[in-house]
Design an enzyme around this catalytic site. Sequence first.
Site, mmCIF file in Angstrom:
data_model
loop_
_atom_site.group_PDB
_atom_site.id
_atom_site.type_symbol
_atom_site.label_atom_id
_atom_site.label_comp_id
_atom_site.label_asym_id
_atom_site.label_seq_id
_atom_site.Cartn_x
_atom_site.Cartn_y
_atom_site.Cartn_z
ATOM 1 N N GLY A 96 0.707 -1.233 0.247
ATOM 2 C CA GLY A 96 -0.009 -0.045 -0.074
ATOM 3 C C GLY A 96 0.679 1.317 0.346
ATOM 4 C CB CYS A 97 0.428 4.057 -1.048
ATOM 5 S SG CYS A 97 -1.284 4.959 -0.675
ATOM 6 C CE1 TYR A 98 -1.752 7.716 4.415
ATOM 7 C CE2 TYR A 98 -3.018 7.007 3.447
ATOM 8 C CZ TYR A 98 -2.929 8.093 4.200
ATOM 9 O OH TYR A 98 -3.510 9.003 3.417
ATOM 10 C CB ALA A 137 5.595 6.688 3.237
#
EC number: 1.2.1.38
Lengths: 346, 346, 346, 346
Positions: free
Chosen positions: B149-151, B154
């Site tokens: 996932g993107c979160y 990061a």
Amino acid sequence: MAVRAAVAGASGYAGGELLRLLLAHPEIEIGALTGNSNAGQKLGALQPHLLPLADRVLEPTTADVLAGQGRRHDVVFLALPHGQSAAVAEQLGPDVLVVDMGADFRLKDAADWERFYGSAHAGTWPYGLPELPGARAALEGAKRIAVPGCYPTAVSLAFFPAYAAGLAESEAVIVASSGTSGAGKAPKPHLLGSEVMGSMSPYGVGGVHRHTPEMIQNLSAAAGEPVSVSFTPTLAPMSRGILATCSAKAKSGVTAESVRAAYEKAFADEPFVHLLPEGQWPATASVYGSNAVQVQVAYDEAAGRIIAISAIDNLTKGTAGGAVQSMNIALGLDESTGLSTIGVAP
Amino acid sequence: MAVRAAVAGASGYAGGELLRLLLAHPEIEIGALTGNSNAGQKLGALQPHLLPLADRVLEPTTADVLAGQGRRHDVVFLALPHGQSAAVAEQLGPDVLVVDMGADFRLKDAADWERFYGSAHAGTWPYGLPELPGARAALEGAKRIAVPGCYPTAVSLAFFPAYAAGLAESEAVIVASSGTSGAGKAPKPHLLGSEVMGSMSPYGVGGVHRHTPEMIQNLSAAAGEPVSVSFTPTLAPMSRGILATCSAKAKSGVTAESVRAAYEKAFADEPFVHLLPEGQWPATASVYGSNAVQVQVAYDEAAGRIIAISAIDNLTKGTAGGAVQSMNIALGLDESTGLSTIGVAP
Amino acid sequence: MAVRAAVAGASGYAGGELLRLLLAHPEIEIGALTGNSNAGQKLGALQPHLLPLADRVLEPTTADVLAGQGRRHDVVFLALPHGQSAAVAEQLGPDVLVVDMGADFRLKDAADWERFYGSAHAGTWPYGLPELPGARAALEGAKRIAVPGCYPTAVSLAFFPAYAAGLAESEAVIVASSGTSGAGKAPKPHLLGSEVMGSMSPYGVGGVHRHTPEMIQNLSAAAGEPVSVSFTPTLAPMSRGILATCSAKAKSGVTAESVRAAYEKAFADEPFVHLLPEGQWPATASVYGSNAVQVQVAYDEAAGRIIAISAIDNLTKGTAGGAVQSMNIALGLDESTGLSTIGVAP
Amino acid sequence: MAVRAAVAGASGYAGGELLRLLLAHPEIEIGALTGNSNAGQKLGALQPHLLPLADRVLEPTTADVLAGQGRRHDVVFLALPHGQSAAVAEQLGPDVLVVDMGADFRLKDAADWERFYGSAHAGTWPYGLPELPGARAALEGAKRIAVPGCYPTAVSLAFFPAYAAGLAESEAVIVASSGTSGAGKAPKPHLLGSEVMGSMSPYGVGGVHRHTPEMIQNLSAAAGEPVSVSFTPTLAPMSRGILATCSAKAKSGVTAESVRAAYEKAFADEPFVHLLPEGQWPATASVYGSNAVQVQVAYDEAAGRIIAISAIDNLTKGTAGGAVQSMNIALGLDESTGLSTIGVAP
């Protein structure tokens, strides 16, 4: 052997965009990077998006750095404030390709230059907008190139076909919006984020913007007769992009079909200009970070006017991408080398 | 022979970004593009920034299109809504590399999946975040990849070094801001430009966001013990980018130097993660449109906490770029092929 | 007889917002307006949104202008850079209400002031955040008011109820996003629109932001014991607004219900603080241009933490609106006079 | 006794802005609020910025709710989609002041209506742009008011003085930018934040936008002869605001002085229209959330054209503020009651 390129003015927006493109150019090796007030600083602090160059140190903008002993540069890009290029350029030899991203060598008419820039005219170099009639040939093998202004790029590409095909009356009315990067990186109160976000505002209204004579020059050349330009630039709440809306009265006998045909012909073989399908209109987001130009044209029968609209990225096709495209032609490389037609969206 | 890639879900933001990257990938040939409600439409109307694909027509998302007769695809990317990948994937043969950009195969714990997604767990595939300890090796030669996932991308990159080096207590507090493209292209009132411009707002507060168990999984693996995560996502007025602020109590004996050393070691050989010089902090604009990750870390002695912050482009490193990077590893290509570390700024 | 108010520092963002509010205040008559570098200019050129004051000319910031012969001012607002208020204030008589919108008189601990501001501590004035326990009474009849910082306003209002009710452990972790107007109107490169649009970035990380001791002061007072604060501010791509995410470990025995009850009690009679219905979260757009505060709170059982989030307009409730609210109390006016709870949205 | 006002369509942007203004209007008491798909919901969930009305529940849009037994409403505002006002209005008695914020009753020419809206023409009501010649008188005591469109408001105010004074030739060329709230709250893909942020794009090019005949109607009336309008609207990356750039050839004998004089005369007594000092240009940020209009005009001698530019807030002066202003006149109140000329900036 790689083409070695120096960039004078590497800390500004034009210089930064140029480096972004040169880093992706397969034939280019990046040589000296210069700045003035920023000389001695690492590029990573000034252009943090250029990761591969983060540790490069800026040198001062001198002839010695750009063309001195042991400094082989095949190309020197000048991304300097208007009026500073001539003094640097004259110190560079005739064999070096000099690409000026400032205004100094764009205008043919010395009186125009003096009226709009208030200094002595430095001369006229081959004009780096290859899509204009005759322009590409003049760039082949050139050793000096004047990169067009960002607004003139957007406006000339949107509107020259109407004039080249003899469809438009000689009074052009142009309203264009630009992202704030077109105003540069020098901090001024009206360019603060707090001021520009959420706001549209015009500036340089009434024929006083310095890009006006350049538009007149290009459209008049396409028309083969003098074209007047009413140009209103507006500042838009975005970092990049120009949307140019250009209109003129249609000459007698013009039809929607003849307008469309003229535009299809003008851009049929152009690698970067995309005439959109009918019904679809340009958006600056679609060309973000790319060298592509979106164009669409309509004929408003009730008002009797041709309306042509273009979208470009002011820093790419409008400045640094246009510079690379013209450099490619001058060097005999494929015109598209290192340049993308794919926008970064959404 | 070029690697042929199909993209299922080519009309959304993840699919569009993937195509932008694949178009620039020297080893890839783009095969079938599929959509569901948009099947039959030209891509130019849906993704106007992908100029070279403007005339490609979307096909329906079926096994026949993706893997049927005369449809050689070496790689199939699934950019589908969560829960739809498994049904498609099981119809694709074991020799095809399937890269799932949805959530279906990310979690190891079936109970976590069921609690957060409310359906049966489809399984667990090699996890496409090569920078995590051990992850790169698991991707070599893999035929199935779960893109993070993107979160979690990061957050895990910002914070795993603190846990891998045993510097941080087991309670992580994370607040992250995302651009709106992370919420997808399906039109919803709260995602309208009129709503998001000029506004910051949180959502999914209190441990209910679906990316929470994925962060726990990654940080716990790095720590070798269970790590709890308090995660608060916020929606920021920008299209792209994630800024993740991660903090935890420092373990006894931790110093600013030991924290810095752990981060330098973790990223020393990583092509995409850039630990910024001390004093410089990440900005999402600096990684816009690139696969780069900016990381910085500080030790707040008064509060006794380690604060690590990362910036990524949620669509690039956070989704499509991460997918291409992992694909490169699985196919035995250089990990950086076709990927840029240069942001489009300003 | 109307209350006459002077504004020192009328050309900046805080001064401009104050004038916007004072123009709508039924009891106020606007007296002298001062600036320094801008003295002699018309306000219309500096604050073009303040149409009714367009022809007013700025005077220099001197004691003579603010409190000299024939210059009756009942209230003097100081919207000056930090460190400049004390010198001006000491020249104003004890009967004039002086409202300092700078930091000079906010901190009680002289050592804190010296550590964070690097100069001698000027003193401590009644603190203009009436919603804090005991604060309102201290403002009644006051002749000197220290307006809180924008971040401490957002953070203290979001989080003091958790501490006042004894629900939260003593280590607060705070991440807040601010619009760019919080950084003021002095042009700096990193505040240019080109830089901030499309970007989230942190600054002052690791306990060094000057608002940290003010938060510690407020939360510790509410808790009745020392509270540590880990504070990370981030710059968001918007002109106005602060979103503050505050969390701390819940003390043993805390439940979602006890948290909710504490917040309902804290804000039951507050005219400006709105505890949102459960399930609805604050958005800075909802309080744009208003003195309202939106607050929501959650208890994350898995992580064992209380998460409280507030949204304010940094220029209104966070600066000028808070100043007017406290002035109203000091003057014995209704606290809400001239202040709105209605945001300008969308 | 307070004037009781009902608002039909209270959940949309026009309705929300109207309620924001009515809440601040000293003579108004807010009566029924209606919606269609949202009937039964609390306003706080739909318009979270309208804090004082958070607990009000929307009723269905019926004659009974608006004008039934026990439902005294002195004014009914209709903020409905185009084409729906007539059916509601005819059920309201002749003594109720009905203010239609839709397009239904703006046009005088039934053929224009049918061509642009494709349905039967409902009629023509007094036109709510009091600044136009003769318009104010027609609104005094009126019981039916047609509020102008947002673009026609900006364009007519910018350009009618040039026509009323006989300075401009009969072909007007207009390019205007609008914030996204002008497109309403119904979610559509091209209005997503991800799409509009960072992008300028035109739409309705070539004379097809529905506001074109309304502009022609207003400018022709001012000129006393038919005026043609070439109108190009563009969508700007901001929530609110319209910037309208209007130009036409100057008639023979026109000078910069005669143009300036005509504009000074036209707006000398107008409470909301502010002709800026020479050299200062409008900005939408300066009128954000206010009923003010900024206008500036220039004569471009080289191009022989008059260029007039206005900035308004499309939701305030362009819709809800204009409605309140006209209501004030119709009710015999001071025209400025409850309306501000102060923008929310920066």
